[in-house]
Design a protein around this motif. Structure first.
Motif, PDB file in Angstrom:
ATOM      1  N   LYS A  53      41.271  42.762  45.311  1.00  0.00           N
ATOM      2  CA  LYS A  53      39.905  43.102  45.186  1.00  0.00           C
ATOM      3  C   LYS A  53      39.742  44.747  45.740  1.00  0.00           C
ATOM      4  N   ASN A  54      40.906  45.121  46.621  1.00  0.00           N
ATOM      5  CA  ASN A  54      40.714  46.495  46.987  1.00  0.00           C
ATOM      6  C   ASN A  54      41.648  47.253  45.820  1.00  0.00           C
ATOM      7  N   ILE A  55      41.887  46.915  45.013  1.00  0.00           N
ATOM      8  CA  ILE A  55      42.331  47.859  43.969  1.00  0.00           C
ATOM      9  C   ILE A  55      41.094  48.390  42.972  1.00  0.00           C
ATOM     10  N   SER A  56      40.969  49.630  42.789  1.00  0.00           N
ATOM     11  CA  SER A  56      40.010  50.015  42.134  1.00  0.00           C
ATOM     12  C   SER A  56      40.110  50.095  40.532  1.00  0.00           C
ATOM     13  N   LEU A  58      38.882  51.223  36.747  1.00  0.00           N
ATOM     14  CA  LEU A  58      37.793  51.944  36.263  1.00  0.00           C
ATOM     15  C   LEU A  58      38.062  52.295  34.613  1.00  0.00           C
TER      16      LEU A  58
END
Lengths: 87, 147
Positions: A53-56, A58
């Motif tokens: 979850k800490n990987i963004s 986009l």
């Protein structure tokens, strides 16, 4: 099967790792990010991404839009002090 | 230490004022050490100035000074990157980057990508919000407003 070539995208040459994958197959990045090819139809590719979850993650056009706005924000040639109202 | 700024020439700052941006600012990966400089005459505005590159100076506003119902929904795991966690009591601040137009009425703020600073530890990052309908160009003054 993998190959690394100079790929030309919109005239911009980028060095990119290229892999062939079939529907249902995945790639793993840094041991804990999985990108899976789910579906291909009408020239559209559906991919699934499993990542901590800490990987963004986009869509690149959203990222590009923010970068462009940041650049525009500092590239102004207005007289800031006269535009901002005094309080 | 002395730094060169875009709008105030050379100024003296204390090392303790420097905010680390480990990832830089989006589009400016090398801008990893910045300071907040107050705008004279209007406390709503602050400059976020790169201490090594005078050209890189963002005009910012506090979101809630202009957008009362602004919401920032950022995943805990992403906030953890700047040391903000639920159980810790860290002071943090949020800032929107302003793009000036020819006049104040034509100037806009980027609501899509706020800058969040862990004030306690002097750590900052620009986040891109997901799940909101925000864009990069929201007028600071709503049309027809008398202000």
């Amino acid at each position: 099967m993998e190959q690394s070539i100079n790929w030309s995208l919109k005239g911009q040459v980028i060095d990119m790792l290229i892999l062939n994958r079939k529907i249902g197959e995945s790639i793993i990045i840094q041991d804990n990010i999985e990108v899976r090819i789910l579906e291909i139809s009408d020239g559209k590719l559906k991919i699934g991404i499993e990542a901590p979850k800490n990987i963004s993650i986009l869509r690149k056009e959203v990222f590009d839009q923010v970068v462009e706005e940041n650049k525009k924000a500092i590239d102004e040639d207005h007289d800031i002090m006269s535009i901002i109202p005094k309080k | 230490m002395k730094i060169q700024t875009k709008y105030f020439g050379e100024i003296e700052i204390e090392e303790g004022m420097v905010i680390q941006f480990p990832n830089g600012v989006l589009g400016f990966p090398n801008s990893s050490r910045l300071v907040m400089i107050d705008m004279p005459d209007n406390p709503s505005f602050k400059f976020l100035q790169d201490i090594h590159n005078p050209y890189v100076s963002f005009l910012t506003v506090s979101p809630w000074d202009f957008f009362n119902d602004y919401e920032m929904d950022i995943k805990d795991e992403e906030l953890a990157a700047i040391g903000i966690a639920e159980e810790t009591e860290k002071e943090f601040s949020a800032h929107l980057i302003v793009t000036l137009g020819k006049s104040f009425e034509q100037s806009t703020a980027n609501l899509l990508a706020p800058i969040v600073i862990n004030v306690t530890d002097k750590l900052g990052r620009q986040f891109i919000l997901d799940g909101h309908d925000y864009g990069t160009k929201h007028k600071l003054v709503s049309e027809g407003s008398g202000d």
